[in-house]
Design a protein around this motif. Structure first.
Motif, PDB file in Angstrom:
ATOM      1  N   LEU A  68      30.183  32.059  11.123  1.00 65.42           N
ATOM      2  CA  LEU A  68      31.360  31.221  10.909  1.00 65.42           C
ATOM      3  C   LEU A  68      32.474  31.600  11.887  1.00 65.42           C
ATOM      4  CD1 LEU A  68      31.491  31.373   6.988  1.00 65.42           C
ATOM      5  CD2 LEU A  68      30.439  29.586   8.405  1.00 65.42           C
ATOM      6  N   PRO A  69      32.293  31.337  13.168  1.00 63.05           N
ATOM      7  CA  PRO A  69      33.337  31.700  14.140  1.00 63.05           C
ATOM      8  C   PRO A  69      34.674  31.008  13.872  1.00 63.05           C
ATOM      9  CG  PRO A  69      31.655  30.281  15.141  1.00 63.05           C
ATOM     10  CD  PRO A  69      31.111  30.731  13.827  1.00 63.05           C
ATOM     11  N   ASN A  70      34.638  29.844  13.226  1.00 65.96           N
ATOM     12  CA  ASN A  70      35.890  29.125  12.946  1.00 65.96           C
ATOM     13  C   ASN A  70      36.659  29.690  11.756  1.00 65.96           C
ATOM     14  OD1 ASN A  70      35.525  27.323  15.067  1.00 65.96           O
ATOM     15  ND2 ASN A  70      34.430  25.834  13.806  1.00 65.96           N
ATOM     16  N   LEU A  71      36.117  30.690  11.113  1.00 57.50           N
ATOM     17  CA  LEU A  71      36.810  31.309   9.991  1.00 57.50           C
ATOM     18  C   LEU A  71      38.126  31.947  10.440  1.00 57.50           C
ATOM     19  CD1 LEU A  71      36.607  31.915   6.951  1.00 57.50           C
ATOM     20  CD2 LEU A  71      35.393  34.027   7.521  1.00 57.50           C
ATOM     21  N   LYS A  72      38.239  32.236  11.715  1.00 55.29           N
ATOM     22  CA  LYS A  72      39.448  32.861  12.257  1.00 55.29           C
ATOM     23  C   LYS A  72      40.675  31.964  12.115  1.00 55.29           C
ATOM     24  CE  LYS A  72      38.365  31.176  16.908  1.00 55.29           C
ATOM     25  NZ  LYS A  72      37.917  31.558  18.278  1.00 55.29           N
ATOM     26  N   TYR A  73      40.454  30.670  11.874  1.00 50.40           N
ATOM     27  CA  TYR A  73      41.576  29.737  11.775  1.00 50.40           C
ATOM     28  C   TYR A  73      42.210  29.683  10.384  1.00 50.40           C
ATOM     29  CZ  TYR A  73      39.739  28.047  16.234  1.00 50.40           C
ATOM     30  OH  TYR A  73      39.300  27.963  17.536  1.00 50.40           O
ATOM     31  N   ILE A  74      41.603  30.355   9.405  1.00 48.36           N
ATOM     32  CA  ILE A  74      42.149  30.342   8.055  1.00 48.36           C
ATOM     33  C   ILE A  74      43.329  31.306   7.955  1.00 48.36           C
ATOM     34  CG2 ILE A  74      41.689  30.865   5.629  1.00 48.36           C
ATOM     35  CD1 ILE A  74      40.398  28.309   6.526  1.00 48.36           C
ATOM     36  N   ASP A  75      44.410  30.831   7.369  1.00 41.27           N
ATOM     37  CA  ASP A  75      45.610  31.645   7.164  1.00 41.27           C
ATOM     38  C   ASP A  75      45.243  32.866   6.313  1.00 41.27           C
ATOM     39  OD1 ASP A  75      48.113  32.677   6.213  1.00 41.27           O
ATOM     40  OD2 ASP A  75      49.044  30.731   6.551  1.00 41.27           O
ATOM     41  N   SER A  76      45.673  34.024   6.733  1.00 37.45           N
ATOM     42  CA  SER A  76      45.324  35.271   6.038  1.00 37.45           C
ATOM     43  C   SER A  76      45.820  35.288   4.587  1.00 37.45           C
ATOM     44  CB  SER A  76      45.892  36.478   6.791  1.00 37.45           C
ATOM     45  OG  SER A  76      47.310  36.393   6.881  1.00 37.45           O
ATOM     46  N   ARG A  77      46.844  34.454   4.266  1.00 38.09           N
ATOM     47  CA  ARG A  77      47.341  34.380   2.887  1.00 38.09           C
ATOM     48  C   ARG A  77      46.262  33.901   1.918  1.00 38.09           C
ATOM     49  NH1 ARG A  77      52.026  30.547   2.032  1.00 38.09           N
ATOM     50  NH2 ARG A  77      51.016  29.328   3.671  1.00 38.09           N
ATOM     51  N   PHE A  78      45.285  33.182   2.443  1.00 32.49           N
ATOM     52  CA  PHE A  78      44.265  32.568   1.587  1.00 32.49           C
ATOM     53  C   PHE A  78      42.912  33.270   1.680  1.00 32.49           C
ATOM     54  CE2 PHE A  78      47.241  29.229   3.053  1.00 32.49           C
ATOM     55  CZ  PHE A  78      47.912  29.060   1.853  1.00 32.49           C
ATOM     56  N   MET A  79      42.919  34.436   2.299  1.00 34.88           N
ATOM     57  CA  MET A  79      41.705  35.241   2.402  1.00 34.88           C
ATOM     58  C   MET A  79      41.847  36.490   1.534  1.00 34.88           C
ATOM     59  SD  MET A  79      39.591  33.742   4.592  1.00 34.88           S
ATOM     60  CE  MET A  79      38.534  35.051   5.240  1.00 34.88           C
ATOM     61  N   ASP A  80      40.697  37.068   1.173  1.00 35.24           N
ATOM     62  CA  ASP A  80      40.657  38.349   0.466  1.00 35.24           C
ATOM     63  C   ASP A  80      41.476  38.316  -0.823  1.00 35.24           C
ATOM     64  OD1 ASP A  80      39.869  41.012   0.144  1.00 35.24           O
ATOM     65  OD2 ASP A  80      41.639  41.786   1.169  1.00 35.24           O
ATOM     66  N   LEU A  81      41.301  37.255  -1.604  1.00 30.99           N
ATOM     67  CA  LEU A  81      42.019  37.114  -2.876  1.00 30.99           C
ATOM     68  C   LEU A  81      41.225  37.773  -3.998  1.00 30.99           C
ATOM     69  CD1 LEU A  81      43.303  33.468  -2.375  1.00 30.99           C
ATOM     70  CD2 LEU A  81      44.596  35.595  -2.179  1.00 30.99           C
ATOM     71  N   PRO A  82      41.876  38.097  -5.113  1.00 29.79           N
ATOM     72  CA  PRO A  82      41.230  38.884  -6.174  1.00 29.79           C
ATOM     73  C   PRO A  82      39.934  38.287  -6.725  1.00 29.79           C
ATOM     74  CG  PRO A  82      43.590  38.852  -6.517  1.00 29.79           C
ATOM     75  CD  PRO A  82      43.324  37.906  -5.391  1.00 29.79           C
ATOM     76  N   PHE A  83      39.811  36.949  -6.728  1.00 28.88           N
ATOM     77  CA  PHE A  83      38.601  36.359  -7.288  1.00 28.88           C
ATOM     78  C   PHE A  83      37.384  36.527  -6.383  1.00 28.88           C
ATOM     79  CE2 PHE A  83      40.720  32.931  -4.963  1.00 28.88           C
ATOM     80  CZ  PHE A  83      39.693  32.369  -4.223  1.00 28.88           C
ATOM     81  N   ASP A  84      37.619  36.887  -5.096  1.00 25.52           N
ATOM     82  CA  ASP A  84      36.506  37.127  -4.179  1.00 25.52           C
ATOM     83  C   ASP A  84      36.954  38.044  -3.037  1.00 25.52           C
ATOM     84  OD1 ASP A  84      34.040  37.041  -2.933  1.00 25.52           O
ATOM     85  OD2 ASP A  84      34.388  35.100  -1.973  1.00 25.52           O
ATOM     86  N   PRO A  85      37.070  39.354  -3.298  1.00 21.23           N
ATOM     87  CA  PRO A  85      37.497  40.300  -2.264  1.00 21.23           C
ATOM     88  C   PRO A  85      36.636  40.199  -1.009  1.00 21.23           C
ATOM     89  CG  PRO A  85      37.464  41.360  -4.404  1.00 21.23           C
ATOM     90  CD  PRO A  85      36.827  40.007  -4.596  1.00 21.23           C
ATOM     91  N   ASP A  86      37.319  40.195   0.128  1.00 20.01           N
ATOM     92  CA  ASP A  86      36.663  40.110   1.440  1.00 20.01           C
ATOM     93  C   ASP A  86      35.908  38.803   1.646  1.00 20.01           C
ATOM     94  OD1 ASP A  86      37.528  42.703   2.190  1.00 20.01           O
ATOM     95  OD2 ASP A  86      35.853  43.588   1.086  1.00 20.01           O
ATOM     96  N   ASN A  87      36.118  37.830   0.751  1.00 18.80           N
ATOM     97  CA  ASN A  87      35.431  36.534   0.857  1.00 18.80           C
ATOM     98  C   ASN A  87      33.935  36.712   1.073  1.00 18.80           C
ATOM     99  OD1 ASN A  87      38.412  35.947   1.920  1.00 18.80           O
ATOM    100  ND2 ASN A  87      37.554  34.066   1.034  1.00 18.80           N
ATOM    101  N   GLN A  88      33.361  37.557   0.244  1.00 21.53           N
ATOM    102  CA  GLN A  88      31.931  37.814   0.348  1.00 21.53           C
ATOM    103  C   GLN A  88      31.098  36.588  -0.027  1.00 21.53           C
ATOM    104  OE1 GLN A  88      30.515  41.754  -1.211  1.00 21.53           O
ATOM    105  NE2 GLN A  88      32.614  41.899  -1.947  1.00 21.53           N
ATOM    106  N   TYR A  89      31.642  35.759  -0.941  1.00 21.72           N
ATOM    107  CA  TYR A  89      30.851  34.642  -1.467  1.00 21.72           C
ATOM    108  C   TYR A  89      31.506  33.273  -1.291  1.00 21.72           C
ATOM    109  CZ  TYR A  89      28.161  38.304  -3.782  1.00 21.72           C
ATOM    110  OH  TYR A  89      27.387  39.410  -4.041  1.00 21.72           O
ATOM    111  N   SER A  90      32.704  33.212  -0.763  1.00 27.50           N
ATOM    112  CA  SER A  90      33.375  31.915  -0.705  1.00 27.50           C
ATOM    113  C   SER A  90      34.273  31.793   0.519  1.00 27.50           C
ATOM    114  CB  SER A  90      34.205  31.696  -1.977  1.00 27.50           C
ATOM    115  OG  SER A  90      35.322  32.573  -2.019  1.00 27.50           O
ATOM    116  N   ILE A  91      34.440  30.535   0.951  1.00 27.99           N
ATOM    117  CA  ILE A  91      35.255  30.225   2.120  1.00 27.99           C
ATOM    118  C   ILE A  91      36.287  29.168   1.731  1.00 27.99           C
ATOM    119  CG2 ILE A  91      35.209  29.281   4.467  1.00 27.99           C
ATOM    120  CD1 ILE A  91      33.879  32.054   4.145  1.00 27.99           C
TER     121      ILE A  91
END
Length: 357
Positions: free
Chosen positions: A111-134
């Motif tokens: 997912l090279p385009n994942l870099k475009y997601i605002d960091s505010r919406f990454m690594d949230l408590p329901f899915d740390p490190d976005n292991q299972y969701s984008i």
């Protein structure tokens, strides 16, 4: 009995013939099981032109199905009858699906385009490190209202809805978390409160609201509010945006006591048969221009910071739908309450609905 068996056999033969015909049609168009992607999403939650574009660019056939609630989506995935490759649940349901081992991990290297997601919406408590969701879309829950129909009255608080002058003016969305949450927030309790005394207090307060409730509805709230058949609605922010596009007399507000900050993310269910295509689709949807087009169609808020550059300024500068951090900090994300507590929420909501009739 013989006649019943013949009817049963005939049904099996017809079903097999239909399946064979569909497979032959797909094969004649170059689609095989290896390049078919099955997507399970909310209704009207993607620009269909983007599905066509994805199919043309990749040669992957998309089978698109929709659901109307997180719970119905999860139930169907649990049953495993359809091999969904992509689903789009909300944050609390992602947490629950992880617990029940219904999700496959996401390979970020694809997912090279994942870099475009605002960091505010990454690594949230329901899915740390976005292991299972984008991240897909995000937004708030609030109140849409018509100041003209209310004689210039301004609504800023949940408690404003209990005004006796608003008899038969309010539409509530048919969802336990939102309605019970409104009751809790109006009492300055958490949206994730599981204290039974607090929940009963919220239920009793909601019962006092029933004279003002015109109806508890689903998607039809959009049409009713657009047409002025009700003056106030409890809605998700994207729905409010769509309604306001059709009726410029309407306003949207996130109440001062607080409300829900929600996230819908793309996941790969354990039923997936085409994991490579799932990643390809995710990466396609993360492309900034694609995300911008999808956002303008759907009307919800995009977490893709690069996509904002391709969108009209009047959209991205509208703080009702792209609230500043100081506003989002007082909002709550729904947590997975557990089966027992969620059942209690649903029980209270059902009682409230019966009381509202």
């Amino acid at each position: 009995m013989k006649r019943l068996m013949r009817v049963f056999l005939a049904i099996i033969i017809v079903s097999a013939a239909l399946l064979f015909a569909v497979n032959r049609l797909n094969s004649s168009q170059g689609y095989t099981s290896g390049n078919v992607l099955t997507v399970y999403n909310w209704g009207d939650y993607i620009d269909a032109d983007l599905i066509d574009r994805f199919e043309k660019e990749t040669g992957i056939k998309v089978i698109y199905e929709t659901f109307d609630s997180n719970e119905s989506m999860m139930t169907k995935i649990q049953q495993g009858g359809t091999a969904y490759d992509i689903a789009v649940p909300s944050e609390y349901m992602i947490d629950k699906m992880k617990e029940e081992k219904l999700l496959l991990p996401v390979d970020h290297s694809k997912l090279p385009n994942l870099k475009y997601i605002d960091s505010r919406f990454m690594d949230l408590p329901f899915d740390p490190d976005n292991q299972y969701s984008i991240p897909y879309f995000w937004g708030t829950v609030g109140i849409v209202y018509n100041p003209k129909k209310l004689g210039g009255k301004e609504i800023t608080s949940w408690n404003d809805l209990w005004d006796e002058d608003l008899k038969n003016e309010i539409l509530l969305t048919d969802s336990a978390r939102e309605v019970i949450g409104m009751g809790l927030n109006s009492l300055h309790y958490s949206l994730n409160d599981v204290n039974r005394d607090h929940l009963q207090e919220a239920k009793q307060k909601l019962d006092a609201l029933t004279p003002n409730v015109k109806a508890i509805v689903g998607d039809e709230n959009r049409m009713l509010l657009e047409n002025g058949e009700a003056s106030i609605g409890l809605v998700w922010s994207g729905t409010a945006n769509e309604i306001m596009w059709e009726n410029e007399d309407l306003e949207y507000v996130v109440p001062e006591e607080g409300s829900n900050l929600w996230f819908d993310n793309m996941v790969i269910p354990k039923t997936a048969k085409n994991i490579d295509a799932a990643h390809e689709f995710m990466n396609f949807m993360l492309d900034p221009e694609v995300a911008a087009q999808n956002t303008e169609y759907v009307s919800y808020s995009t977490p893709n910071k690069e996509a904002l550059k391709y969108m009209p300024e009047e959209i991205v500068n509208d703080t009702r739908f792209y609230p500043p951090p100081e506003m989002t900090e007082r909002l709550e994300v729904y947590e997975n309450l557990g089966q027992k507590n969620l059942a209690y929420y649903n029980e209270l909501f059902l009682e409230f609905k019966m009381h509202s009739k």
